[in-house]
Design a protein around this motif. Sequence first.
Motif: not given
Length: 296
Positions: A276-296
């Motif tokens: 996961p891509l995260t901001v330390p001590h704050k949490g992960a970067i997330v999508a609203k509803s799209l799972a298992n799709v490219p990030v670009k």
Amino acid sequence: MLLNIFRINVRNVLKMSSIERIKQNADLAKQTIQELKNELNFLNKEYNNILARELREENARLLAAVEEAKAHLVKLEVKNGIPQIPVPNQTSRPVTTTAVGSSEPPKEEPPKAQKEPKPKKDKKPKEASLEPPVDIGRLDLRIAKVEDVQKHPDADSLYVLKINCGEDKPRTVCSGLVKHVPIEELRDRTVMLLCNLKPVKMRGITSEAMVMCASSDQGVEVLTPPSGCTPGEPVHCEGYTRQPDPVMNPKKKIFETVAPDLLTDATLRACYKGVPLTVPHKGAIVAKSLANVPVK
């Protein structure tokens, strides 16, 4: 009657003998002309040979006179104390002289000591370039905030955003989200921004970064950082050293190499190779509803 016949025969004989004489004279004239030509060629060759021999003899006399004049000149120079300079490639040994009135023989100059060649310095091997590996650490991913959104004046599918990414002034970003995200959802929104792409002009406006989204045939969603983030905070990926290029060289295709491994996982987290891509001590970067799709 017989007398007439006799006269005709005599005339014919005379005519025939005249033609034969003309032919004989013509043949004789041709032969004479050919002999004259041969004689003329022979005379020309003889003349050329005589002329060449005379020229060779004259050249020999002139060379002898030149050598005699040179020898006389050298004697005069020696007599007047003028040193003689050896001529390169001269077969005879140059004449050395002494000053006028000197009884000492000329001193031979000692041979000049040859300079020893300097030892060549060993070239230091060039240090191998310490370029970091091509992975997520080369991308300058930061938390940013959209401060203003406008439609592009010359492109219906583009927004022009002013985005604060923790620098002295906001960056201008052109984003093709018009058909996917309403303008109201972008205003004052916190996003993840890729900040070290080479700036490019898009329909006359220079775009200085890229808003990261989850994208598929089902739609496009702007990724959401964890709450409590501030513009300029770096995004990390555990196990990869964050050392982004100031500006990625398009020829090295760094982003194109990394992009296939940027995906959302089953829990909607944006990941690189499953991390996961995260901001330390704050949490992960997330999508609203799209799972298992490219990030670009």
